[in-house]
Write a protein that holds these residues in place. Structure first.
Motif, PDB file in Angstrom:
ATOM      1  N   GLN A 163     128.700  15.449 150.006  1.00 40.92           N
ATOM      2  CA  GLN A 163     128.829  14.191 150.738  1.00 40.92           C
ATOM      3  C   GLN A 163     127.470  13.653 151.146  1.00 40.92           C
ATOM      4  O   GLN A 163     127.197  12.455 151.028  1.00 40.92           O
ATOM      5  CB  GLN A 163     129.711  14.394 151.973  1.00 40.92           C
ATOM      6  N   ASN A 164     126.608  14.537 151.617  1.00 35.50           N
ATOM      7  CA  ASN A 164     125.253  14.129 151.987  1.00 35.50           C
ATOM      8  C   ASN A 164     124.475  13.664 150.769  1.00 35.50           C
ATOM      9  O   ASN A 164     123.702  12.688 150.842  1.00 35.50           O
ATOM     10  CB  ASN A 164     124.535  15.299 152.663  1.00 35.50           C
ATOM     11  N   HIS A 165     124.701  14.335 149.652  1.00 33.65           N
ATOM     12  CA  HIS A 165     124.044  13.923 148.404  1.00 33.65           C
ATOM     13  C   HIS A 165     124.499  12.531 147.977  1.00 33.65           C
ATOM     14  O   HIS A 165     123.689  11.696 147.569  1.00 33.65           O
ATOM     15  CB  HIS A 165     124.366  14.932 147.303  1.00 33.65           C
ATOM     16  N   LEU A 166     125.791  12.257 148.099  1.00 33.03           N
ATOM     17  CA  LEU A 166     126.320  10.944 147.731  1.00 33.03           C
ATOM     18  C   LEU A 166     125.743   9.843 148.623  1.00 33.03           C
ATOM     19  O   LEU A 166     125.485   8.731 148.154  1.00 33.03           O
ATOM     20  CB  LEU A 166     127.844  10.950 147.810  1.00 33.03           C
ATOM     21  N   LYS A 167     125.551  10.154 149.896  1.00 33.89           N
ATOM     22  CA  LYS A 167     124.933   9.177 150.797  1.00 33.89           C
ATOM     23  C   LYS A 167     123.532   8.817 150.311  1.00 33.89           C
ATOM     24  O   LYS A 167     123.150   7.647 150.313  1.00 33.89           O
ATOM     25  CB  LYS A 167     124.874   9.740 152.219  1.00 33.89           C
ATOM     26  N   LYS A 168     122.772   9.827 149.895  1.00 31.79           N
ATOM     27  CA  LYS A 168     121.430   9.568 149.370  1.00 31.79           C
ATOM     28  C   LYS A 168     121.484   8.737 148.092  1.00 31.79           C
ATOM     29  O   LYS A 168     120.674   7.827 147.891  1.00 31.79           O
ATOM     30  CB  LYS A 168     120.715  10.894 149.084  1.00 31.79           C
ATOM     31  N   VAL A 169     122.450   9.048 147.237  1.00 30.11           N
ATOM     32  CA  VAL A 169     122.584   8.321 145.966  1.00 30.11           C
ATOM     33  C   VAL A 169     122.865   6.847 146.216  1.00 30.11           C
ATOM     34  O   VAL A 169     122.184   5.965 145.673  1.00 30.11           O
ATOM     35  CB  VAL A 169     123.708   8.941 145.106  1.00 30.11           C
ATOM     36  N   TYR A 170     123.844   6.558 147.061  1.00 31.18           N
ATOM     37  CA  TYR A 170     124.222   5.168 147.305  1.00 31.18           C
ATOM     38  C   TYR A 170     123.161   4.432 148.109  1.00 31.18           C
ATOM     39  O   TYR A 170     122.953   3.222 147.919  1.00 31.18           O
ATOM     40  CB  TYR A 170     125.576   5.105 148.007  1.00 31.18           C
ATOM     41  N   PHE A 171     122.491   5.123 149.006  1.00 32.46           N
ATOM     42  CA  PHE A 171     121.402   4.509 149.770  1.00 32.46           C
ATOM     43  C   PHE A 171     120.253   4.125 148.837  1.00 32.46           C
ATOM     44  O   PHE A 171     119.704   3.026 148.923  1.00 32.46           O
ATOM     45  CB  PHE A 171     120.922   5.475 150.847  1.00 32.46           C
ATOM     46  N   THR A 172     119.913   5.027 147.935  1.00 32.12           N
ATOM     47  CA  THR A 172     118.861   4.739 146.952  1.00 32.12           C
ATOM     48  C   THR A 172     119.288   3.628 146.012  1.00 32.12           C
ATOM     49  O   THR A 172     118.479   2.774 145.619  1.00 32.12           O
ATOM     50  CB  THR A 172     118.534   6.012 146.153  1.00 32.12           C
ATOM     51  N   LEU A 173     120.564   3.614 145.656  1.00 31.52           N
ATOM     52  CA  LEU A 173     121.093   2.570 144.790  1.00 31.52           C
ATOM     53  C   LEU A 173     120.952   1.192 145.438  1.00 31.52           C
ATOM     54  O   LEU A 173     120.617   0.215 144.760  1.00 31.52           O
ATOM     55  CB  LEU A 173     122.555   2.855 144.469  1.00 31.52           C
ATOM     56  N   LEU A 188     109.148   5.273 140.725  1.00 30.30           N
ATOM     57  CA  LEU A 188     109.470   4.922 139.344  1.00 30.30           C
ATOM     58  C   LEU A 188     110.833   4.246 139.251  1.00 30.30           C
ATOM     59  O   LEU A 188     111.020   3.309 138.458  1.00 30.30           O
ATOM     60  CB  LEU A 188     109.441   6.167 138.460  1.00 30.30           C
ATOM     61  N   LEU A 189     111.791   4.702 140.056  1.00 28.86           N
ATOM     62  CA  LEU A 189     113.105   4.070 140.067  1.00 28.86           C
ATOM     63  C   LEU A 189     113.018   2.636 140.564  1.00 28.86           C
ATOM     64  O   LEU A 189     113.637   1.730 139.985  1.00 28.86           O
ATOM     65  CB  LEU A 189     114.060   4.872 140.949  1.00 28.86           C
ATOM     66  N   ALA A 236     110.396   0.746 140.402  1.00 24.32           N
ATOM     67  CA  ALA A 236     109.691  -0.020 139.371  1.00 24.32           C
ATOM     68  C   ALA A 236     110.630  -0.372 138.223  1.00 24.32           C
ATOM     69  O   ALA A 236     110.638  -1.516 137.733  1.00 24.32           O
ATOM     70  CB  ALA A 236     108.500   0.782 138.855  1.00 24.32           C
ATOM     71  N   ALA A 237     111.431   0.608 137.791  1.00 23.89           N
ATOM     72  CA  ALA A 237     112.394   0.350 136.722  1.00 23.89           C
ATOM     73  C   ALA A 237     113.394  -0.723 137.140  1.00 23.89           C
ATOM     74  O   ALA A 237     113.761  -1.600 136.350  1.00 23.89           O
ATOM     75  CB  ALA A 237     113.119   1.636 136.341  1.00 23.89           C
ATOM     76  N   SER A 238     113.832  -0.668 138.391  1.00 19.35           N
ATOM     77  CA  SER A 238     114.775  -1.672 138.900  1.00 19.35           C
ATOM     78  C   SER A 238     114.129  -3.050 138.956  1.00 19.35           C
ATOM     79  O   SER A 238     114.770  -4.056 138.618  1.00 19.35           O
ATOM     80  CB  SER A 238     115.265  -1.260 140.289  1.00 19.35           C
ATOM     81  N   LEU A 239     112.884  -3.090 139.387  1.00 17.48           N
ATOM     82  CA  LEU A 239     112.158  -4.364 139.441  1.00 17.48           C
ATOM     83  C   LEU A 239     112.035  -4.976 138.055  1.00 17.48           C
ATOM     84  O   LEU A 239     112.305  -6.173 137.858  1.00 17.48           O
ATOM     85  CB  LEU A 239     110.773  -4.142 140.052  1.00 17.48           C
ATOM     86  N   PHE A 240     111.656  -4.165 137.083  1.00 18.14           N
ATOM     87  CA  PHE A 240     111.524  -4.655 135.709  1.00 18.14           C
ATOM     88  C   PHE A 240     112.878  -5.049 135.122  1.00 18.14           C
ATOM     89  O   PHE A 240     112.980  -6.005 134.353  1.00 18.14           O
ATOM     90  CB  PHE A 240     110.858  -3.595 134.831  1.00 18.14           C
ATOM     91  N   GLN A 241     113.924  -4.305 135.494  1.00 19.24           N
ATOM     92  CA  GLN A 241     115.263  -4.650 135.017  1.00 19.24           C
ATOM     93  C   GLN A 241     115.693  -6.006 135.565  1.00 19.24           C
ATOM     94  O   GLN A 241     116.273  -6.824 134.845  1.00 19.24           O
ATOM     95  CB  GLN A 241     116.257  -3.576 135.454  1.00 19.24           C
ATOM     96  N   GLY A 242     115.424  -6.239 136.843  1.00 19.46           N
ATOM     97  CA  GLY A 242     115.742  -7.537 137.437  1.00 19.46           C
ATOM     98  C   GLY A 242     114.990  -8.667 136.769  1.00 19.46           C
ATOM     99  O   GLY A 242     115.549  -9.745 136.525  1.00 19.46           O
ATOM    100  N   ALA A 243     113.711  -8.424 136.457  1.00 21.76           N
ATOM    101  CA  ALA A 243     112.929  -9.453 135.763  1.00 21.76           C
ATOM    102  C   ALA A 243     113.456  -9.684 134.350  1.00 21.76           C
ATOM    103  O   ALA A 243     113.418 -10.816 133.840  1.00 21.76           O
ATOM    104  CB  ALA A 243     111.459  -9.040 135.716  1.00 21.76           C
ATOM    105  N   SER A 244     113.973  -8.621 133.716  1.00 20.41           N
ATOM    106  CA  SER A 244     114.478  -8.740 132.348  1.00 20.41           C
ATOM    107  C   SER A 244     115.730  -9.605 132.278  1.00 20.41           C
ATOM    108  O   SER A 244     115.938 -10.329 131.298  1.00 20.41           O
ATOM    109  CB  SER A 244     114.768  -7.350 131.776  1.00 20.41           C
ATOM    110  N   PHE A 284     118.644   0.213 147.527  1.00 19.75           N
ATOM    111  CA  PHE A 284     117.249  -0.202 147.414  1.00 19.75           C
ATOM    112  C   PHE A 284     116.903  -0.617 145.992  1.00 19.75           C
ATOM    113  O   PHE A 284     116.106  -1.535 145.776  1.00 19.75           O
ATOM    114  CB  PHE A 284     116.326   0.932 147.881  1.00 19.75           C
ATOM    115  N   ALA A 285     117.504   0.052 145.013  1.00 24.31           N
ATOM    116  CA  ALA A 285     117.273  -0.326 143.615  1.00 24.31           C
ATOM    117  C   ALA A 285     117.805  -1.727 143.337  1.00 24.31           C
ATOM    118  O   ALA A 285     117.176  -2.513 142.612  1.00 24.31           O
ATOM    119  CB  ALA A 285     117.926   0.688 142.686  1.00 24.31           C
ATOM    120  N   VAL A 286     118.961  -2.058 143.903  1.00 30.56           N
ATOM    121  CA  VAL A 286     119.530  -3.403 143.744  1.00 30.56           C
ATOM    122  C   VAL A 286     118.615  -4.446 144.374  1.00 30.56           C
ATOM    123  O   VAL A 286     118.388  -5.525 143.804  1.00 30.56           O
ATOM    124  CB  VAL A 286     120.943  -3.463 144.361  1.00 30.56           C
TER     125      VAL A 286
END
Length: 244
Positions: A30-40, A89-90, A92-100, A42-44
């Protein structure tokens, strides 16, 4: 999407007995999932910034796509111990994906600016519903769909390849669009359960898991936005014909 190829990998040691194991999600997972969705989240946000930069500076295109792929590969090849580097890196990848996908968003703004917000809300609701369904369902209940989705994705790629060579019709385009949307919605469900299972097996790499879900989220968003743009354009054409 590596979750589906690894599902049938013998190194995971999954068999019929493990598939029958429907334990509740542990506090560690559950704690791991919180980190995943929280990071997600920020990626958005980073992707939204990338799309905004394209609208302002017209930076999106082939180079940002290559940069996105390169950043993702670099992330996956970096040791999990280098947490800060991998998060960077995540982003950066998200930033480039948004620009794409910026050119698509720019086109949507020209057609009807409200389409972007509507597509984002629809994508968020779809992601929340299907990812939530995967979490509350019995463990491993939907993992068997991984093989079917991989086959469907192969069919979609071959159709796209054939249409690019021999030319495509409107019906084929619609099929690819809606079938692709259905596939990636399915990937949200399977990837979510795959992340839970990997976490139970000790794989707590939340950055990689956030990247997986981010890829699914972007794929769904793009297809929903294209569908809305297409419907809006058809409505505008009908209005013009009525006026004439």
């Amino acid at each position: 999407m590596d979750a589906f190829t690894s599902f049938f990998d013998s190194r995971n040691r999954w068999n019929y007995d493990t598939l029958k194991n429907f334990r509740l999600i542990s506090p560690i997972v559950q704690n791991h999932l919180k980190k995943v969705y929280f990071t997600l989240c920020f990626a958005v946000v980073a992707a939204a910034v990338g799309a905004y930069l394209h609208v302002l500076l017209n930076v999106g295109g082939f180079l940002t796509t290559v940069a996105c792929v390169g950043s993702s590969v670099w992330l996956l090849s970096t040791s999990p111990s280098e947490e800060k580097k991998r998060v960077t890196l995540l982003m950066a990848a998200s930033l480039f994906q948004g620009a794409s996908i910026g050119p698509l968003i720019d086109l949507a703004i020209q057609i009807e600016p409200s389409l972007i917000f509507s597509a984002f809300v629809a994508t968020s609701l779809a992601f929340a519903c299907f990812s939530g369904a995967a979490l509350v369902a019995r463990r491993r209940e939907y993992l068997y769909l991984g093989g079917l989705l991989s086959s469907g994705l192969s069919i979609l790629l071959w159709l796209h390849f054939a249409s690019s060579i021999f030319g495509g019709s409107t019906a084929l385009f619609k099929f690819e669009l809606y079938f692709g949307l259905l596939l990636f919605v399915g990937y949200i469900i399977v990837d979510t359960q795959e992340i839970v299972e990997r976490a139970h097996l000790g794989d707590l790499d939340y950055v990689k898991h956030a990247l997986t879900l981010f890829t699914d989220l972007v794929a769904v968003f793009v297809r929903i936005l294209v569908i809305m743009m297409k419907n809006s354009a058809e409505r505008n054409e009908k209005k013009k014909k009525r006026r004439d």
